[in-house]
Structure formats: C-alpha cells, structure tokens
Design an enzyme around this catalytic site. Structure first.
Site, PDB file in Angstrom:
ATOM      1  N   LYS A  70     -13.744 -36.909   3.487  1.00 60.19           N
ATOM      2  CA  LYS A  70     -13.987 -38.180   2.786  1.00 60.19           C
ATOM      3  C   LYS A  70     -14.192 -37.935   1.291  1.00 60.19           C
ATOM      4  O   LYS A  70     -13.576 -38.592   0.457  1.00 60.19           O
ATOM      5  CB  LYS A  70     -15.244 -38.891   3.350  1.00 60.19           C
ATOM      6  CG  LYS A  70     -15.190 -39.157   4.840  1.00 60.19           C
ATOM      7  CD  LYS A  70     -16.457 -39.845   5.345  1.00 60.19           C
ATOM      8  CE  LYS A  70     -17.728 -39.044   5.209  1.00 60.19           C
ATOM      9  NZ  LYS A  70     -17.820 -37.874   6.095  1.00 60.19           N
TER      10      LYS A  70
ATOM     11  N   ARG B  18     -22.490 -46.467   7.885  1.00 59.58           N
ATOM     12  CA  ARG B  18     -22.622 -45.471   8.944  1.00 59.58           C
ATOM     13  C   ARG B  18     -23.280 -46.046  10.181  1.00 59.58           C
ATOM     14  O   ARG B  18     -23.473 -45.322  11.158  1.00 59.58           O
ATOM     15  CB  ARG B  18     -23.522 -44.356   8.425  1.00 59.58           C
ATOM     16  CG  ARG B  18     -22.787 -43.132   7.945  1.00 59.58           C
ATOM     17  CD  ARG B  18     -23.857 -42.199   7.426  1.00 59.58           C
ATOM     18  NE  ARG B  18     -23.489 -40.828   7.462  1.00 59.58           N
ATOM     19  CZ  ARG B  18     -22.972 -40.173   6.440  1.00 59.58           C
ATOM     20  NH1 ARG B  18     -22.662 -40.799   5.325  1.00 59.58           N
ATOM     21  NH2 ARG B  18     -22.741 -38.888   6.531  1.00 59.58           N
TER      22      ARG B  18
ATOM     23  N   ARG C 144     -17.947 -24.704   2.529  1.00 54.85           N
ATOM     24  CA  ARG C 144     -17.845 -25.569   1.344  1.00 54.85           C
ATOM     25  C   ARG C 144     -18.799 -25.144   0.236  1.00 54.85           C
ATOM     26  O   ARG C 144     -19.941 -24.779   0.469  1.00 54.85           O
ATOM     27  CB  ARG C 144     -18.180 -27.006   1.764  1.00 54.85           C
ATOM     28  CG  ARG C 144     -18.338 -27.964   0.592  1.00 54.85           C
ATOM     29  CD  ARG C 144     -18.456 -29.382   1.047  1.00 54.85           C
ATOM     30  NE  ARG C 144     -19.556 -29.608   1.960  1.00 54.85           N
ATOM     31  CZ  ARG C 144     -19.761 -30.751   2.602  1.00 54.85           C
ATOM     32  NH1 ARG C 144     -18.927 -31.759   2.424  1.00 54.85           N
ATOM     33  NH2 ARG C 144     -20.779 -30.891   3.409  1.00 54.85           N
TER      34      ARG C 144
ATOM     35  N   ARG D 121     -24.705 -27.014  -0.247  1.00 56.14           N
ATOM     36  CA  ARG D 121     -25.661 -28.044   0.178  1.00 56.14           C
ATOM     37  C   ARG D 121     -26.638 -27.485   1.205  1.00 56.14           C
ATOM     38  O   ARG D 121     -26.230 -26.757   2.099  1.00 56.14           O
ATOM     39  CB  ARG D 121     -24.900 -29.236   0.775  1.00 56.14           C
ATOM     40  CG  ARG D 121     -24.404 -30.186  -0.291  1.00 56.14           C
ATOM     41  CD  ARG D 121     -23.460 -31.242   0.217  1.00 56.14           C
ATOM     42  NE  ARG D 121     -23.818 -31.893   1.468  1.00 56.14           N
ATOM     43  CZ  ARG D 121     -23.098 -32.865   2.028  1.00 56.14           C
ATOM     44  NH1 ARG D 121     -22.003 -33.302   1.419  1.00 56.14           N
ATOM     45  NH2 ARG D 121     -23.459 -33.406   3.156  1.00 56.14           N
TER      46      ARG D 121
ATOM     47  N   ARG E 274     -25.680 -33.690  12.486  1.00 54.87           N
ATOM     48  CA  ARG E 274     -24.890 -34.688  11.756  1.00 54.87           C
ATOM     49  C   ARG E 274     -23.743 -35.206  12.627  1.00 54.87           C
ATOM     50  O   ARG E 274     -23.423 -36.401  12.612  1.00 54.87           O
ATOM     51  CB  ARG E 274     -24.368 -34.090  10.445  1.00 54.87           C
ATOM     52  CG  ARG E 274     -25.483 -33.962   9.397  1.00 54.87           C
ATOM     53  CD  ARG E 274     -25.201 -32.931   8.327  1.00 54.87           C
ATOM     54  NE  ARG E 274     -24.007 -33.208   7.551  1.00 54.87           N
ATOM     55  CZ  ARG E 274     -23.412 -32.308   6.756  1.00 54.87           C
ATOM     56  NH1 ARG E 274     -23.904 -31.081   6.646  1.00 54.87           N
ATOM     57  NH2 ARG E 274     -22.354 -32.631   6.058  1.00 54.87           N
TER      58      ARG E 274
END
Ligand code: AP5
Ligand code: MG
Length: 217
Positions: free
Chosen positions: A14, A88, A127, A161, A172
């Site tokens: 996203k 969400r 990431r 993160r 998540r």
C-alpha cells in the site's frame, strides 16, 4: 481528481504504491500509519497513547484515526486522496463515507492488493527506509544501488519500524483478517472493489493500478 482506497494486509505494498501515485500523479497519500508514527515521534499525547498498541500490532481506536483523517482531508480540499491503511474496520468505512459526503466528495475505487500471506512476513521483515528522506527499500526486493547509501539523498542512515518483527507481524495479520478483510463486502455492495495481483513486481502492480485509474469515466 479521483479518491481511492488501497486495501490490503500489512506488507501488501500500500505504502509503496501510494508514494508512487503521489509522486507521479500529484495525488495525496493519506496514511494513518504514517500519521500515527509522526504523532509518536513528536511526543504528542496521541502519540504516547498509541505507542504500545502499535508495537503490539493491534488496531488503534476508530475515534483517533478517524479524527486524524478528517483533519488531513481538510488540508487537501480538492486533492485526489489515496487512503493508505484506512479504513481498517467497518466503523471507519462508515465514518469515511460521512467525512467525504460532508465535503461533497466520494470514492472512485477501492483497490484490493491481493497477496499471499506467506510472502508478507519476508517483505515486512526486510523493509527499511532512509532516515533522512524517508524513501523505502527492501533488503532483497529493493536494495540501495550502493550498499549503505540512499539512492535519492545520499544519506547513510536508515531505520526500521519497531513493529516490523515476526511476532508483531503475525498479530497485524490476524487483525487484518478479523477486522479489515470484512469491510470488503461493504465496498463490493457499492460496486467499488477492484482486485489487483499484489504478488507481481512493484512495476507490474503499478501498471495494474494505473490501468484502473486511467479507465475512461
Ligand atoms: P500501517 O503503517 O498502515 O502498517 P500496515 O497496514 O501493517 O502496512 P505496512 O505499512 O506494513 O505495509 P504496506 O502495505 O504499506 O507495504 P509496503 O508498501 O511498505 O499501520 C501500522 C500500525 O498503525 C497498525 O498495526 C495499527 O496499530 C496502526 N494503524 C494504522 N492505521 C490504522 C487504522 N486505520 N485503524 C487502526 N489502527 C491503525 O511494502 C512492504 C515491503 O515490501 C517494502 O519493503 C517494499 O519495498 C516491499 N514491496 C512492496 N511491494 C512489493 C512487490 N510488489 N514485490 C516485492 N516487494 C514489494
Ligand atoms: Mg504502509
């Protein structure tokens, strides 16, 4: 300008696609995850409140994220909005309808990034972003051209993160399955959902999204 939602589980791409659309099309990325991380970094009361929830991988309250989106929408009255990570929950989806209607706006597409969950953990744990300009990379899928140096600004500092560890990613994903995936039928009933293959390369996913946005009205 079109208003779109990018919907998909953590690591679906996203943020990658929203940042590209913002750069290439002058649309505006409205990422509740980024807004919450900014609130945390600034040490604001909201930031302190959401810290532990985000680090656990659970969802922050509907009231907080809806207020953040409402404020941001008011700063881009005629922009093409890309909702990234919002809504969400069903309550957030209903709140967004109201926020848009109050401003005489509406959604054009809900673009679902369909991905294989097994691949997501690898995507997320690899990431990292440039600490200076914020551009996103991946250890395997999108490394810097020169190791340790940002392609865009030349910085040698990067960050990861705190919620990008395997255990939090599992939570998540569970939150996505339990609370976010069930909003798809809400948008399907309105005829807004378009599915793209999120397992394709970044450029291929971009081309699929561009094709949708460029369809004649
Ligand atoms: P948020 O920041 O929104 O995180 P998320 O939904 O878990 O999604 P990610 O940002 O992890 O993934 P992404 O889809 O953006 O993937 P990306 O493009 O980076 O939310 C964080 C937390 O904030 C939540 O857990 C919650 O606590 C809270 N929160 C936020 N919004 C909320 C809301 N509305 N309500 C309640 N709580 C909320 O890609 C991932 C990696 O894969 C990158 O390294 C990228 O380079 C790579 N990649 C991308 N596309 C591809 C591709 N096609 N092929 C190969 N690699 C790819
Ligand atoms: Mg993101």
């Amino acid at each position: 300008m079109q208003n779109i939602i990018l919907l998909g589980p953590p690591g679906a791409g996203k943020g990658t696609q929203a940042a590209r659309l913002q750069a290439e099309r002058g649309m505006v990325q409205l990422s509740t995850g980024d807004m919450l991380r900014e609130a945390r970094a600034s040490g604001s009361p909201i930031g302190d409140k959401v810290k532990a929830i985000m680090d656990s991988g659970e969802l922050v309250s509907d009231a907080i994220v809806t207020a953040l989106i409402g404020e941001r929408l008011d700063t881009c009255a005629d922009c093409g909005a890309i909702f990234d990570g919002f809504p969400r929950t069903k309550a957030q989806a209903e709140a967004l309808d109201l926020l848009l209607a109050e401003r005489g706006r509406s959604l054009d597409h809900v673009i679902e990034l369909a991905v294989d969950e097994e691949a997501l953990v690898q995507r997320i744990t690899g990431r990292f972003t440039c600490a200076k300009c914020g551009v996103g990379y991946h250890d395997s899928f999108r490394p810097t051209e020169v190791p340790g140096v940002c392609d865009v600004c030349g910085s040698t500092e990067f960050k990861r993160r705190p919620d990008d560890n395997e255990q939090t990613v599992r939570t998540r994903l569970e939150e996505y399955r339990a609370k976010t995936a069930p909003i798809l039928p809400f948008y399907e009933a309105k005829g807004l959902v378009r599915r793209v293959d999120g397992m394709a390369s970044v450029d291929d996913v971009a081309a699929q999204i561009d094709a949708i946005l460029d369809e004649p009205a």
